[in-house]
Structure formats: C-alpha cells, structure tokens
Scaffold this active site. Structure first.
Site, short mmCIF file in Angstrom:
data_model
loop_
_atom_site.label_atom_id
_atom_site.label_comp_id
_atom_site.label_asym_id
_atom_site.label_seq_id
_atom_site.Cartn_x
_atom_site.Cartn_y
_atom_site.Cartn_z
N CYS A 108 0.83 -1.20 0.00
CA CYS A 108 0.00 0.00 0.00
C CYS A 108 0.87 1.25 0.00
O CYS A 108 1.78 1.39 0.82
CB CYS A 108 -0.91 -0.01 1.22
SG CYS A 108 -1.93 1.47 1.37
N PHE A 109 0.59 2.16 -0.91
CA PHE A 109 1.45 3.33 -1.04
C PHE A 109 1.33 4.32 0.10
O PHE A 109 2.19 5.18 0.26
CB PHE A 109 1.25 4.05 -2.37
CG PHE A 109 -0.16 4.23 -2.87
CD1 PHE A 109 -1.23 4.36 -2.01
CD2 PHE A 109 -0.41 4.30 -4.24
CE1 PHE A 109 -2.53 4.53 -2.49
CE2 PHE A 109 -1.70 4.48 -4.73
CZ PHE A 109 -2.76 4.60 -3.85
#
Length: 220
Positions: free
Chosen positions: A47-48
């Site tokens: 997840c960024f």
C-alpha cells in the site's frame, strides 16, 4: 472501507503480524550520479500510504507522490488497479537531492523499513500483484545500483527468505487520486495506519537517525 474493516480484524487477531524492520548493510556500490540536480526513484512495496509516509520523513527527499506504474494510462485509477489485473503496482515516486541522500541510502531504507521484500504479491494484509515489491528503474545507472544491492543482500542472506523484488523499466508514473496523497499525515489515527504504517515511521527514526526528519515533506 474494505481496508478499515480488514485492519480492525487484524488488530483483534493475535496472529496478525506487520512487516518487521531488518538491519541491513549500506550498499557496497553507490556511486554519485553522472549529472547534478534532483533525481527520481520509483518503488512499489505494498500500500502506497505507508511507503509514501516513510520517505516523507527522509532528509534530502523533496517530494514523495503516491501513484501507479506498470500498466496503461487508461487503467491508472484506484478502483481498476485494486482489481489486480491492470499490470499496475501501487508505487511512490521519490524526488530527492543526491547531494543530501544517495540512491543507495534510499534503497536501504526501502528494503529495511518501508516494506518486506520477501513477500510475493502482497504486503501485510494486502494481497495481489498490485502490491508487489518492485523498483521501477529509469536508466541503466539506476538499474546497476539497484541490481548490485539486491545481489549484495541475497549473497549476505540478509532475510530469512528469498528476496522477490522485481526490477522493472519505468514507462510512466501516474500520480494517484488526490485523496491518497499525504494519507498517513492526514489520517494518523486510522486503524490501518496505526497498525501497519506508524511502526515503519518509528523504525525509520530509530534505525536511520542520520536521515530522519521530524517534519515530513508534503505533496499538497
């Protein structure tokens, strides 16, 4: 909503385990860039939100943007990328001053605290190829440094499992939707952030005091 519910379940489960920081040696091969000026490094590590949050606290980083890479422009949208069939990965484009922080130092942070490079097509609670571990290289110089460090870590058996990080050529980086930018800064009490990402920020502060900046750089 999906991530929030999943995070709540993970918090309640004694079997849940986030990625753990790993102490890694500095890159043996980390030459200065051939030209002056700011440079970009594009990485994917789950997840960024958390990856962006980590690099926003690194000295020498002037901008960190969440986005997508690996697929086509028409599918570079969160709802489509989340299906896992677009070729995209959630990525972060890191703009940095090599006079302050080197490419090798950024890669060391990436592999040691930003994510777990031994997890194939997943990070923590998030699964699918859009969460793969990858460095999207922009030129032969960058690829040489990244490949050398991966080889160094593999030879040293730095992890308890094989490193699965891919080196992929960067065709284009697509910034993510505005609500994804600075997400960790804006939502520090969100359960997903508290459980999965705030520990990474603390790991960075403890493991890399020379690179730590308490006031994060913002994209907005």
């Amino acid at each position: 909503m999906k991530r929030l519910l999943l995070a709540l379940l993970l918090i309640a489960s004694p079997l849940a385990a986030r990625e753990r920081a790993v102490s890694l040696p500095p890159p043996a091969f980390d030459p200065p860039p051939a030209s002056r000026g700011e440079r970009q490094l594009v990485v994917a590590g789950g997840c960024f939100w958390g990856v962006q949050g980590v690099f926003q606290h690194v000295k020498g980083v002037t901008r960190a943007v969440s986005g997508y890479a690996g697929g086509a422009e028409r599918t570079a949208h969160y709802d489509q990328v989340s299906r896992g069939d677009t070729g995209h990965a959630e990525t972060v484009e890191i703009t940095y001053d090599p006079a302050v922080v080197t490419l090798g130092e950024l890669l060391r942070v990436f592999f040691s605290v930003a994510h777990d490079p031994t997890q194939m097509n997943r990070q923590g609670p998030d699964e699918g190829p859009q969460y793969r571990s990858a460095v999207f290289v922009t030129d032969p110089e960058q690829e040489k440094v990244a490949r050398a460090y991966l080889s160094q870590l593999a030879s040293a058996r730095s992890f308890g499992a094989p490193i699965v990080t891919r080196l992929e050529p960067l065709a284009r980086f697509y910034p993510a939707e505005p609500y994804h930018q600075d997400y960790l800064i804006a939502h520090p009490s969100a359960p997903y952030i508290v459980y999965n990402d705030l520990p990474k920020i603390e790991d960075l502060r403890r493991a890399f005091p020379e690179l730590w900046r308490s006031d994060p750089v913002r994209t907005k």
